[in-house]
Write an enzyme that holds these catalytic residues in place. Structure first.
Site: not given
Ligand SMILES: *Cc1c(COP(=O)(O)O)cnc(C)c1O
Length: 749
Positions: A297, A482-483, A488, A590, A594
């Site tokens: 990952h 995101k984190r 990022k 991911t 979304k």
């Molecule tokens: C989908 C999701 C992530 C992943 O987000 P990325 O932008 O791909 O890093 C992280 N936290 C939550 C709560 C999510 O639903």
């Protein structure tokens, strides 16, 4: 209990004078009865997904949806005067940190939906990831006691507990089963550690701090704990069925290792087979090889786990001994393959006192996969290039996905119904039908705009409730959730906002459409720079939101405690998805999927799955900027000087200086200065601006402004947004799971 019976009982349910939590329990329990009476078909061959995180979110709405009773339940409750949304009071099960854990949850959802036998194994943390509050602009971590509402979706299986042994303690692993409903009922089995106060610590927190020896030991115990409990159980089941012949173990069990955290499961299987059942070492290794596969990952070196040999020897002496044997076996084999010394050390399981979990996994498993095309190429050409040279057939790509049930049907009922009206409901069971939207995009654009506006209104209402900040209607929503991590590049977005703000103040940015930038992110508790970025964003938000000259045009919001439920609101109510990692570093992402599915355009770099997103929805329907992987590589080789950019670009100087010129306060912590120095001077462990923030900043601001200008043609912009929805079927985790199932696990409906 069948469906009719469920509906009847729900109708009869007395709701008077019951609290939300009481009703939550009664309805959940009815749904469990109904769901579990569905066939739990035994499968000839199962796949098992071992993951240290399962970021499930709320089960209530999703399970009702999966059971096909959500709409009726909504209606029946409404007839009784109850708005089903009151159950949003029940908080998320946040047994995960980010994308990796959410992927695991989406995979279970999709496998059950497709009728494929995939079972999950993980840890039942007492506290999930911390709950985040923002005080005075700083992140504050509070315990997340997710079970305080009870846990009606889990069943404790007292009779199936197991023992896990460490050199200095013995721990009881008690399984809690969460059913995963769909075309078949699968199980997520989470192990809880019991037996003593020391034992209980193992399943207390997700990612306890590991900057001390004690912390490292605890992490090691966690990883071995759930790996050993899971593998031990599978071996025992096999034993009951076939006696001590393990030659066919891999015919019934396929085990997927989600990143390196469960890699000790490999060693544990070899240990049990050799030590307890007298299988020869070479045979045991072969069985392990046929059983395990591994998903990588990340390519960030600091995230590739290594375990110190002394520590392993102390806590898990038998595992340590087998690791040494594996190391020797590997060395032997690689020598026979005529690998050079350098090649051998690149692939080595053991080097300078440490065991590399990634190298161990790559050496043993039958299949290694990356999570997006670009990422898999990077694994082949860079991170695991030597292993790829000798074992090319091991490597596969499996681009990540998200479940359209939670991430479209559940979070965006309005858009889902528009899709139903346009192309029929077939897409709900066969997501590939979604592309049928393409010829209708022009004709539904106006309705889409109406829906997007409504989803933004709902999001703003939620934000007003949770953050106490009002966003005026009509604003364009740009989101980066995101984190929090340097790669990022939330900091780059912060600088871009400052530059736009300055442009609005001095009149160089004109005809700007009112826009809000939404951030949501948790930082690892010990990650100082990430926490500094959170404070910086909040300082910027305070200043900009209270500037009456511009706050009709520009707002900035940092939402607290970003989690799955928040994400459900944000992805539906966003116009522009910000995916701006340094090229080569976001394995897939991911979140980007979304947003795409919910009709947001991507403003991003050519990284991770962004590349596949624009391939499918059209580059002209998204906003790509910044250096690509080749250029980043070239800059690293030829040298990159961010100071030169600061010298020549006044806007950049303005934005970056804001860290140190007194515009903002870091509360006397010095954390802003540290960020400034990371960009301009570097640190002992890295060169200045090693994530190339300043390099990409100018093109980022240009892309944000181009989007803003394009948005004035609202309908043409809606067409771009809908092109994204219409071409997002590929990013359904149904597609991903079919690929895993066909090419790696070989499991069948
Ligand atoms: C989908 C999701 C992530 C992943 O987000 P990325 O932008 O791909 O890093 C992280 N936290 C939550 C709560 C999510 O639903």
């Amino acid at each position: 209990m069948d469906r009719t019976e469920f509906i009847n009982q729900l109708k009869k349910l007395n709701t008077n004078e019951k609290t939300t939590v009481e009703l939550y329990h009664e309805i959940s329990s009815l749904a469990m009865n109904y769901g579990l009476s569905g066939l739990k078909k035994p499968a000839a061959r199962n796949a098992y997904y071992l993951s240290i995180e399962f970021l499930i979110g709320r089960s209530f709405f999703n399970n009702l949806l999966e059971l096909g009773v959500l709409e009726e339940t909504r209606q029946i409750l409404s007839d009784k005067g109850i708005d089903i949304n009151v159950f949003e009071e029940i908080e998320d099960a946040a047994l995960g940190n980010g994308g990796l854990g959410r992927l695991a949850a989406c995979f279970l959802d999709s496998a059950a939906g497709l009728g494929l036998p995939l079972q999950g194994y993980g840890i039942r943390y007492k506290y999930g990831l911390f709950k985040q509050a923002v005080r005075n602009g700083f992140q504050v971590e509070l315990p997340d006691d997710w079970q305080r509402f009870g846990d009606p979706w889990s069943q404790r299986k007292e009779g199936e507990k197991r023992t896990v042994k460490f050199a200095d303690m013995t721990v009881t692993a008690v399984p809690y089963d969460m059913p995963v409903f769909g075309k078949r009922v699968n199980t997520l089995r989470l192990w809880q550690a019991e037996g003593s106060a020391e034992a209980e610590k193992i399943s207390e927190y997700l990612y306890p701090a590991d900057d001390t020896e004690e912390g490292k030991i605890l992490r090691l115990r966690q990883e071995y704990f759930f790996s050993a409990a899971s593998v031990g159980e599978l071996v025992e089941k096999h034993l009951k069925k076939y006696g001590k012949s393990f030659g066919n173990f891999s015919e019934e069990n396929a085990i997927q290792l989600n990143d390196t955290h469960p890699v000790l499961a490999i060693v544990e299987l070899i240990r049990i087979l050799t030590a307890e059942y007298r299988v020869g070492f070479a045979d045991a290794c072969e069985i392990a090889q046929k059983t395990f596969s591994y998903t990588n990952h990340t390519v960030l070196p600091e995230a590739l786990e290594c375990w110190n040999a002394e520590l392993l020897e102390k806590i898990l002496p038998e595992i340590y001994a087998i690791l040494l044997k594996l190391h020797l076996k590997q060395k032997d084999e690689l020598t026979k393959l005529h690998c050079t010394q350098e090649e051998i050390s690149e692939m080595a399981i053991y080097a300078s006192g440490n065991f590399s979990m990634a190298n161990l996994a790559v050496y043993i498993v039958h299949t290694v996969n990356g999570v997006a095309k670009l990422h898999t190429d990077i694994l082949k050409n860079s991170l695991f290039r030597t292993a790829y040279k000798y074992y090319p057939k091991k490597f596969q790509n499996k681009t990540n996905g998200i479940t359209q049930r939670r991430w479209l049907m559940l979070c965006n009922r309005e858009l889902s119904e528009l899709i139903d009206r346009t192309i029929g409901k077939n897409w709900r069971t066969d997501i590939s039908a979604l592309s049928g939207l393409n010829p209708h995009i022009e004709s539904i654009a106006d309705e889409f705009i109406r829906i997007k506006t409504e989803k933004k209104r709902q999001l703003f209402e939620y934000i007003a409730q949770h953050e106490g900040t009002v966003i005026p209607n009509g604003f364009i929503v740009y989101s980066q959730v995101k984190r929090l991590h340097e790669y990022k590049r939330q900091l780059m977005t912060a600088f871009a906002i400052l530059e736009i703000y300055k442009g609005l103040k001095d009149g160089t940015v004109r005809n700007f459409q009112p826009s809000v930038f939404l951030f949501g992110a948790k930082s690892a508790p010990s990650y100082k720079r990430a926490k500094a970025v959170i404070k910086f964003i909040n300082e910027i938000a305070d200043k900009i939101n209270s500037d009456e000259q511009t706050n009709g045009l520009l707002r900035v919001i940092f939402v607290q405690n970003y989690n799955v439920s928040y994400a459900e609101k944000i992805v539906a109510g966003t116009d522009v998805s910000l995916q701006v990692s340094t090229a080569g570093l976001e394995a897939s992402g991911t979140g980007n999927m979304k947003f795409m599915m919910n009709g947001a355009v991507t403003c991003g770099t050519m990284d991770g799955a962004n590349i596949e997103i624009v391939e499918l929805s059209g580059r002209e329907n998204n906003y790509i900027f910044g250096a690509e992987v080749d250029e980043i590589e070239r800059l690293k080789e030829e040298g990159y000087n961010p100071l030169e950019l600061l010298k020549t670009n006044e806007l950049h100087r303005y934005a970056v200086s804001a860290l140190i010129d007194g515009t903002f306060t870091d509360g006397g912590t010095g954390c802003f200065k540290e960020l400034y120095e990371a960009l301009t001077v570097g640190a002992t462990w890295h060169k200045p601006d090693h994530y190339f923030v300043l390099h990409d900043l100018q093109s980022y601001v240009a892309a944000l402004l181009k989007i803003n200008a394009d948005y004035t043609q609202r309908k043409a912009f809606a067409v771009k947004q809908l092109k994204n929805t219409a071409n997002s079927a590929y990013f359904s985790s149904d597609r991903t799971i079919k690929e895993y199932s066909d090419c790696i696990w070989k499991i069948m409906e």
